[in-house]
Design a protein around this motif. Structure first.
Motif, PDB file in Angstrom:
ATOM      1  N   LEU A 148      -8.591 -30.453 -20.607  1.00 20.58           N
ATOM      2  CA  LEU A 148      -9.842 -29.747 -20.871  1.00 20.58           C
ATOM      3  C   LEU A 148     -10.694 -29.679 -19.619  1.00 20.58           C
ATOM      4  O   LEU A 148     -10.952 -30.684 -18.983  1.00 20.58           O
ATOM      5  N   LEU A 167     -13.973 -29.357 -18.696  1.00 16.84           N
ATOM      6  CA  LEU A 167     -15.382 -29.337 -19.061  1.00 16.84           C
ATOM      7  C   LEU A 167     -16.199 -29.754 -17.867  1.00 16.84           C
ATOM      8  O   LEU A 167     -15.846 -30.688 -17.161  1.00 16.84           O
ATOM      9  N   THR A 168     -17.271 -29.077 -17.674  1.00 19.93           N
ATOM     10  CA  THR A 168     -18.054 -29.412 -16.488  1.00 19.93           C
ATOM     11  C   THR A 168     -19.320 -30.182 -16.811  1.00 19.93           C
ATOM     12  O   THR A 168     -19.762 -30.998 -16.034  1.00 19.93           O
ATOM     13  N   GLU A 169     -19.880 -29.918 -17.964  1.00 18.82           N
ATOM     14  CA  GLU A 169     -21.113 -30.638 -18.262  1.00 18.82           C
ATOM     15  C   GLU A 169     -20.763 -31.965 -18.910  1.00 18.82           C
ATOM     16  O   GLU A 169     -20.182 -32.015 -19.990  1.00 18.82           O
ATOM     17  N   VAL A 229     -12.850 -23.577 -25.335  1.00 17.12           N
ATOM     18  CA  VAL A 229     -14.055 -24.022 -24.628  1.00 17.12           C
ATOM     19  C   VAL A 229     -14.900 -22.807 -24.276  1.00 17.12           C
ATOM     20  O   VAL A 229     -14.408 -21.883 -23.643  1.00 17.12           O
ATOM     21  N   ASN A 262     -19.787 -24.759 -22.718  1.00 22.48           N
ATOM     22  CA  ASN A 262     -19.017 -25.987 -22.867  1.00 22.48           C
ATOM     23  C   ASN A 262     -19.015 -26.528 -24.279  1.00 22.48           C
ATOM     24  O   ASN A 262     -18.832 -27.719 -24.502  1.00 22.48           O
ATOM     25  N   ILE A 263     -19.267 -25.655 -25.203  1.00 16.88           N
ATOM     26  CA  ILE A 263     -19.068 -26.035 -26.588  1.00 16.88           C
ATOM     27  C   ILE A 263     -17.572 -25.978 -26.851  1.00 16.88           C
ATOM     28  O   ILE A 263     -16.892 -25.048 -26.428  1.00 16.88           O
ATOM     29  N   VAL A 264     -17.062 -26.994 -27.495  1.00 16.92           N
ATOM     30  CA  VAL A 264     -15.631 -27.025 -27.765  1.00 16.92           C
ATOM     31  C   VAL A 264     -15.388 -26.817 -29.244  1.00 16.92           C
ATOM     32  O   VAL A 264     -15.979 -27.491 -30.074  1.00 16.92           O
ATOM     33  N   GLU A 279     -17.750 -33.789 -27.072  1.00 19.67           N
ATOM     34  CA  GLU A 279     -16.676 -32.991 -27.647  1.00 19.67           C
ATOM     35  C   GLU A 279     -15.342 -33.723 -27.619  1.00 19.67           C
ATOM     36  O   GLU A 279     -14.560 -33.650 -28.548  1.00 19.67           O
ATOM     37  N   ILE A 339     -12.937 -34.545 -30.865  1.00 22.50           N
ATOM     38  CA  ILE A 339     -11.505 -34.303 -30.991  1.00 22.50           C
ATOM     39  C   ILE A 339     -10.764 -35.607 -31.276  1.00 22.50           C
ATOM     40  O   ILE A 339      -9.858 -35.658 -32.091  1.00 22.50           O
ATOM     41  N   SER A 380     -21.852 -32.966 -22.657  1.00 27.38           N
ATOM     42  CA  SER A 380     -21.166 -32.150 -23.634  1.00 27.38           C
ATOM     43  C   SER A 380     -19.697 -32.539 -23.714  1.00 27.38           C
ATOM     44  O   SER A 380     -19.116 -32.629 -24.796  1.00 27.38           O
ATOM     45  N   LYS A 413     -14.448 -19.770 -22.072  1.00 26.25           N
ATOM     46  CA  LYS A 413     -14.066 -20.201 -20.733  1.00 26.25           C
ATOM     47  C   LYS A 413     -12.555 -20.401 -20.626  1.00 26.25           C
ATOM     48  O   LYS A 413     -11.917 -19.878 -19.728  1.00 26.25           O
ATOM     49  N   ASN A 414     -12.013 -21.153 -21.531  1.00 27.35           N
ATOM     50  CA  ASN A 414     -10.560 -21.300 -21.525  1.00 27.35           C
ATOM     51  C   ASN A 414      -9.989 -21.831 -22.837  1.00 27.35           C
ATOM     52  O   ASN A 414     -10.710 -22.305 -23.695  1.00 27.35           O
TER      53      ASN A 414
END
Lengths: 347, 347
Positions: free
Chosen positions: B99, B101-103, A153, A157-159, B110, B114, B106, A136-137
Motif C-alpha cells: 500500500l 500511503l503517504t499520510e 486507495v 488516502n482513504i482506503v 486504514e 484492514i 491515515s 490513487k491506486n
DNA sequence: ATTAGCACTCGCTTTAATTGAGTGCTAACA
DNA sequence: TGTTAGCACTCAATTAAAGCGAGTGCTAAT
C-alpha cells in the motif's frame, strides 16, 4: 376505503404509543386515551379496517397492533405534528452554537457527537466533499483459493477494501493482472473523466477474465461513486443497543456490522437527493440489513465545499417528529456556523 | 506449591482449549488430549491443585475449569509459545506493505482497519502525537438543575465533553463563572506550562465553588493529559459481538458504550509505557468495564512525530500468542513504512 | 352506528421433571 | 507413593406441561 378523521386519530395514537413503548398496542389502551370518547369495541372495528388497509399489522392473533411501513409512511407524510422542543432542550442545543470550531469537518463530526450524546440517538453522516477526486491506486491481496481482497486507495488516502469471491480458483498471476489493469486504466483519473463506457472498454480488453471481473468492477464503480463524499462517520452506535428491538444480539450484530462498513454509510449518505429532510422507513430501505430501521436524513451545504449529509438512524419505531426537528436544528446550526466563514484550504 | 512440569502442561492445555471453545474444560477432555498419558482422575487431582493455587476457577461445582486472571497471567508470562503464522497468513499480511500511503495518520488507521478485517479482532489505537498541544477554549452547557456538560476544544479542534454532576443546584451564573475562569487561566496555555500547582491555584481562587470544582478540574486534567495523543480510533468494534461472552446484550452494550467514548480509548492508549508489548488481562484493567476484557497493546514511533499506540481488544479468552505476534508484525510494518519517509507537516 | 359481553387464541411465564457433563472421594492397584 | 477405576453427588441447561392474561372477533342488544 377512506381515511376518516377518527381513523387518522386512531392510527396516530397507535403509532405514537408504539413509538414510546415498543409494545403492540391494543384497543383498550387507545379507548382509555381520552381524545375520542368511544369504547374499545369501536376502536377494534376501526383497527380491523386500518389493518385491512395495510397500515397496521398484528404480530399474531390476540396481540395488539403495530404500525406497518406503510402506516409509518402515512403518519410521517400526513399526520405527524411538529415536535416542540421544551425550553430546556432548546437552550441546551442552542448553547452548542458557542463552540468556536474553525475546521469545518471536525466541527461537524464533533457537533454530531454531542448531539448524539444529548439525544441518545445514533447519528451517521458524511462530510462535505468536492468533485474532483480520483483513485490513487489499486491492490489485490489473495486470501483463499478463490477470493481476494481488493484495496482501493483514494487521493485523500482513504482506503476502501472488499473481499471479492471468484467462481473459480485463482492464483497470483490473476490478481496481479487485474490490479495492473486497474492501475493502468483508472489510477489517477479524476472522477469526472470516468464513465461507464470507459469501464466497458476495460472489460472488453480483459476478455479472458470477463467472468471474474464483474464483482471487481462493481466495487470499483462503487468507490468511484463515493469519491466526492470522502469521509463518513458514525456517532453513538452503541446507543442502538438501548432499543428493545436489538435485545437479540444477532440482530444487533448484523446492524452494527453493516454500519461498521464505511461503504454502506457512503451509500446511505449518497441517497439523499435534495436539500430537504428525507425519511426512509423500514422496508423502504435498499439494504436488507436496514429493513427494520428508519433513517432520517438531511443534507447541509458549506460554501465552496459542496454538500454533506447527516442523519439519525434507529428502529422503525423512531420518534420521527423529534428526529426531524432536531435534524433541522442541527443542519441549520451547521449552516449558521459556516455561512459567515471563508472556506479553508484543503487540509 | 510448586508449578511442576505436568501442572504447566495441564494449565496450558486448559487455557488453550478454553480460548478456542469458550466452554469450561473438564478433566476428561484434557486426559484425551494425548500429550500426557494419564487418566482423568489424575488430571482432576492436578486441576484441584491448580485451583487452590488460584490459576483456575470453577463457574460452579460440577462444571469444568476456566482460567482466572492469574492463570492467564502465568500462561502469558511463562508458558505461551510464539504463534507461528501460516504461509498464507504471512503472505496476506505482507502484501499490505505494498500500500502506498503517504499520510501517516491515515495510513495507520486504514492499515488497522484492514488488519481488523483480516484477523476478526477489534483494534484500538492512537495516532502519533507531538508535545505542545493546548486547550483552545472551554464551554459549559447546563443540562439539569444539577448537571452540566463541560466541553473542551483543543488546538486540533478535537472536542471532548463530559457531563458533570454537582451535589447542589446550579444556574447559568455558576456555569458561566466556571467556564470564564477556565478560559482565562488555561485556554491557550501549552501543555508543558500547565502543572498541578497551577490547577491548585485556580482552585484556591475559586473558593466559593470549591466543592463543585473538583469533578470539573478532574476532567480538565484528563483532557490535558491526553493532549499529545490527539486522535484515537477503533476498528471492527462489532466483531466483539461474535464472541459468546457478549451474547448478553447488556454486557455488550456496556463494553461498546465504554469504547464509544474517546476519553476511555485515550486512557487505554496512554497506559502503554515502553516500546514492548504490554498485556493487560481481565481484572488487571483499571476500568471496571474492562474487567472481562484483555488488551494487547504496543507502541510504535514515527520519526519526528512521537509515538502512538495500537492494540487488540477482546475477551480475556483471547488468543494471546497470535495477538502478540500479529501486533508485532503490524507495528513493525508501520515502522518500516514510515522510517524512510520524512515526517509531513501538520495537516 | 355503537357498545357490552363472551368465547376463543396464543405468546409468555412459571413450575416441575429430566438430562448429562463433570466433580470429589474412596478404595484398589502398581 | 502416585495413579486409576468406580460411584455417588451436584447443578446448570433443557424440555414439557400448566396457567395466565392481554387482546381479538363476533353477536346481540341499544
Amino acid at each position: 376505503m377512506d381515511l376518516g378523521e377518527r381513523k387518522k386519530k386512531i392510527l396516530g395514537a397507535v403509532i405514537e404509543h408504539y413509538i414510546r413503548t415498543a409494545e403492540p398496542v391494543g384497543s383498550r389502551t387507545i379507548s382509555k386515551l381520552d381524545e375520542l370518547g368511544v369504547s374499545s369495541a369501536t376502536i377494534r372495528n376501526e383497527m380491523a379496517d386500518l389493518e385491512e388497509m395495510g397500515l397496521l399489522t398484528q404480530p399474531h392473533t390476540s396481540a395488539g397492533r403495530i404500525p406497518s411501513t406503510m402506516g409509518y409512511r402515512t403518519y410521517v407524510d400526513r399526520l405527524m405534528k411538529n415536535y416542540e422542543f421544551s425550553v430546556s432542550e432548546i437552550n441546551r442545543l442552542r448553547s452548542l452554537m458557542e463552540l468556536q470550531l474553525t475546521e469545518v469537518d471536525s466541527m461537524i463530526k464533533e457537533l454530531t457527537g454531542i448531539y448524539s450524546y444529548l439525544t441518545n440517538y445514533t447519528i451517521v453522516g458524511s462530510s462535505a466533499g468536492n468533485n474532483n477526486g480520483y483513485i490513487k491506486n489499486f491492490h489485490m491481496v489473495q486470501i483463499d483459493r478463490n477470493s481476494a481482497l481488493l484495496i482501493v486507495v483514494t487521493d485523500k488516502n482513504i482506503v476502501k477494501n472488499k473481499q471479492i469471491y471468484f467462481d473459480c480458483d485463482i492464483d497470483s498471476t490473476v490478481t496481479e493482472k487485474i490490479s495492473n489493469m486497474l492501475n493502468e486504466n483508472l489510477a489517477g483519473v479524476v472522477k469526472s473523466k470516468i464513465n461507464l463506457e470507459k469501464i466497458y472498454e476495460i472489460q472488453a480488453e480483459m476478455d479472458i477474465y470477463k467472468s471474474v471481473l464483474l464483482p471487481v468492477l462493481n466495487f470499483v464503480n462503487e468507490c468511484i461513486e463515493s469519491l466526492d463524499n470522502s469521509e463518513v462517520f458514525i456517532s453513538g452506535a452503541s446507543k442502538l443497543l438501548d432499543f428493545p428491538e436489538y435485545s437479540n444480539v444477532q440482530k444487533a450484530k448484523e446492524l452494527l456490522e453493516f454500519l461498521d462498513n464505511k461503504e454502506n454509510l457512503h451509500r446511505m449518505a449518497a441517497s439523499v437527493d435534495n436539500a430537504d429532510v428525507k425519511i426512509i422507513i423500514g422496508s423502504e430501505n435498499d439494504a436488507i440489513e436496514l429493513k427494520d430501521c428508519s433513517i432520517v436524513l438531511s443534507s447541509y451545504s458549506i460554501k465552496g465545499k459542496g454538500t454533506g449529509t447527516i442523519g439519525f438512524i434507529g428502529p422503525t419505531r423512531m420518534n420521527y417528529s423529534k428526529a426531524v426537528s432536531t435534524l433541522k436544528l442541527l443542519t441549520g446550526q451547521i449552516d449558521n456556523l459556516t455561512s459567515n466563514k471563508e472556506p479553508e484550504g484543503e487540509k
